[in-house]
Design a protein around this motif. Structure first.
Motif, PDB file in Angstrom:
ATOM      1  N   SER A  44       0.822  -1.214   0.000  1.00 62.78           N
ATOM      2  CA  SER A  44       0.000   0.000   0.000  1.00 62.78           C
ATOM      3  C   SER A  44       0.856   1.264   0.000  1.00 62.78           C
ATOM      4  O   SER A  44       0.352   2.345  -0.317  1.00 62.78           O
ATOM      5  CB  SER A  44      -0.931   0.000   1.223  1.00 62.78           C
ATOM      6  N   ARG A  89       4.280   1.624  -5.511  1.00 58.85           N
ATOM      7  CA  ARG A  89       3.653   1.546  -6.833  1.00 58.85           C
ATOM      8  C   ARG A  89       4.035   0.186  -7.399  1.00 58.85           C
ATOM      9  O   ARG A  89       5.198  -0.077  -7.674  1.00 58.85           O
ATOM     10  CB  ARG A  89       4.154   2.674  -7.741  1.00 58.85           C
ATOM     11  N   ASN A 144      -0.439   6.750  -2.403  1.00 69.02           N
ATOM     12  CA  ASN A 144      -1.681   6.054  -2.751  1.00 69.02           C
ATOM     13  C   ASN A 144      -2.851   6.545  -1.895  1.00 69.02           C
ATOM     14  O   ASN A 144      -3.957   6.756  -2.402  1.00 69.02           O
ATOM     15  CB  ASN A 144      -1.510   4.544  -2.580  1.00 69.02           C
ATOM     16  N   TYR A 145      -2.608   6.732  -0.617  1.00 64.50           N
ATOM     17  CA  TYR A 145      -3.660   7.200   0.286  1.00 64.50           C
ATOM     18  C   TYR A 145      -4.040   8.642  -0.035  1.00 64.50           C
ATOM     19  O   TYR A 145      -5.237   8.987  -0.055  1.00 64.50           O
ATOM     20  CB  TYR A 145      -3.195   7.075   1.735  1.00 64.50           C
ATOM     21  N   GLU A 170      -3.738  10.191  -2.876  1.00 66.71           N
ATOM     22  CA  GLU A 170      -4.433  10.222  -4.158  1.00 66.71           C
ATOM     23  C   GLU A 170      -5.906   9.845  -4.003  1.00 66.71           C
ATOM     24  O   GLU A 170      -6.785  10.463  -4.607  1.00 66.71           O
ATOM     25  CB  GLU A 170      -3.752   9.269  -5.135  1.00 66.71           C
ATOM     26  N   LEU A 171      -6.175   8.837  -3.192  1.00 69.75           N
ATOM     27  CA  LEU A 171      -7.561   8.401  -3.007  1.00 69.75           C
ATOM     28  C   LEU A 171      -8.424   9.509  -2.401  1.00 69.75           C
ATOM     29  O   LEU A 171      -9.564   9.722  -2.827  1.00 69.75           O
ATOM     30  CB  LEU A 171      -7.597   7.156  -2.114  1.00 69.75           C
ATOM     31  N   ASP A 218      -8.655  11.336  -6.640  1.00 66.15           N
ATOM     32  CA  ASP A 218      -9.414  10.259  -7.292  1.00 66.15           C
ATOM     33  C   ASP A 218     -10.872  10.683  -7.429  1.00 66.15           C
ATOM     34  O   ASP A 218     -11.592  10.793  -6.423  1.00 66.15           O
ATOM     35  CB  ASP A 218      -9.315   8.974  -6.469  1.00 66.15           C
ATOM     36  N   ASN A 272      -9.092  -1.923  -9.566  1.00 65.13           N
ATOM     37  CA  ASN A 272      -7.741  -1.379  -9.442  1.00 65.13           C
ATOM     38  C   ASN A 272      -6.693  -2.486  -9.400  1.00 65.13           C
ATOM     39  O   ASN A 272      -5.596  -2.331  -9.949  1.00 65.13           O
ATOM     40  CB  ASN A 272      -7.633  -0.512  -8.189  1.00 65.13           C
ATOM     41  N   ARG A 297      -3.080  -1.947 -10.522  1.00 68.32           N
ATOM     42  CA  ARG A 297      -2.549  -0.982  -9.548  1.00 68.32           C
ATOM     43  C   ARG A 297      -2.638  -1.618  -8.160  1.00 68.32           C
ATOM     44  O   ARG A 297      -3.504  -1.291  -7.351  1.00 68.32           O
ATOM     45  CB  ARG A 297      -3.328   0.322  -9.621  1.00 68.32           C
ATOM     46  N   LYS A 313      -2.355   0.746  -5.029  1.00 63.45           N
ATOM     47  CA  LYS A 313      -3.582   1.471  -4.720  1.00 63.45           C
ATOM     48  C   LYS A 313      -4.651   0.527  -4.177  1.00 63.45           C
ATOM     49  O   LYS A 313      -5.389   0.878  -3.247  1.00 63.45           O
ATOM     50  CB  LYS A 313      -4.091   2.179  -5.976  1.00 63.45           C
TER      51      LYS A 313
END
Length: 304
Positions: free
Chosen positions: A46, A49, A63-64, A66-67, A71, A261, A267, A270
């Motif tokens: 997590s 990438r 990733n967090y 971006e969410l 996103d 995802n 991904r 993600k």
């Protein structure tokens, strides 16, 4: 002050310990390999990438971030999932409790109806999806064919963004056989003396149901509600088979988005972040339910 001296195992005790560990080692190895390792791996991924084809590249909390910030689909997914869980889980508990209450009365062919009501719980999900797809199809479904025969307009149960989620909730309420059986066992365990005393006091059937049946069943109501929330947040198979996340992302639930995802877009980083966010969400809702349960859950052995 007494001094603590550690117990030294005898040779026979050590032999029994080794024997026990050998017997439990297959389960322990499976637990470490199939539970602990994937759990820790997903936590690591997590923060990377990772696309299954190349080595994971550490990206920190990207990733967090971006969410929650960029996103555009994440907010829709959260809304769809909360809509489904916050409506579906309580309504599923209500339907299971009412079915159990009905089957706990003296009706004709009660064993037959118990089997019929429990049957949806043992049917494979793919069979359930095919049956409901046939029933609710807007063009040739049995329900819409009946409506057309009566001169009424057809209803796009699964093809309308406004009706897709309520239709899935209705199917979820229909498949509450497991919860119904648990409730049925609980209702049969309610002391008959309480109903007899209420009858002497002049209580009618509604008063008995509201003041005796429901309070005595609240611990099991809490259990089924928690399980409904947990399974609701992870709901995947039935929505995926019936709607595929559509129409217009109306049933794009959390587990479906996580699957896309991971296996459509590759991904994995993600997707792992999504999984851990879901874990935290489930923990939060479970804690809230436990914290609020003291106000409405009655345990027979506790003091006032």
């Amino acid at each position: 002050m007494t001094r603590f001296t550690p117990h030294r195992m005898s040779k026979s005790e050590r032999r029994r310990l080794v024997t026990g560990l050998l017997f439990v080692s297959p389960w322990l190895a499976g637990f470490l390999l199939w539970r602990v390792y994937p759990l820790l791996s997903s936590l690591y991924y997590s923060f990377t990438r990772y696309d299954l084809l190349r080595e994971p590249v550490p990206v920190g909390f990207k990733n967090y971030v971006e969410l929650f910030t960029t996103d555009p689909k994440f907010g829709v997914v959260i809304y769809n999932t909360l809509y489904y869980v916050l409506l579906g889980a309580p309504l599923g508990v209500v339907s299971a409790f009412l079915m159990a209450s009905l089957l706990n009365t003296k009706i004709v062919a009660r064993p037959f109806f118990r089997a019929i009501f429990f049957f949806p719980a043992i049917v494979p999900t793919i069979v359930t999806a095919v049956v409901w797809q046939f029933l609710l199809n807007v063009q040739f479904g049995a329900v819409n064919s009946l409506l057309q025969g009566l001169g009424l307009p057809t209803i796009p149960f699964l093809s309308s963004p406004a009706l897709a989620k309520p239709s899935l909730i209705l199917i979820y309420m229909w498949a509450q056989g497991n919860a119904m059986v648990i409730f049925l066992a609980t209702l049969q365990d309610v002391p008959r003396v309480l109903y007899e005393a209420a009858t002497v006091d002049g209580a009618n059937a509604w008063h008995k149901f509201w003041h005796i049946t429901i309070p005595m069943s609240t611990p099991v109501i809490l259990f089924n509600l928690i399980m409904g929330f947990i399974y609701g947040f992870q709901e995947f198979t039935l929505p995926w088979l019936l709607t595929g996340g559509g129409p217009n992302n109306a049933t794009e639930f959390y587990a479906i988005y996580l699957y896309r995802n991971a296996f459509n877009f590759l991904r994995m980083g993600k997707a792992s972040a999504l999984a851990w966010i879901l874990f935290v969400i489930i923990i939060i809702f479970t804690v809230i339910l436990f914290k609020t349960s003291a106000r409405w859950v009655y345990y027979g052995g506790e003091s006032e």
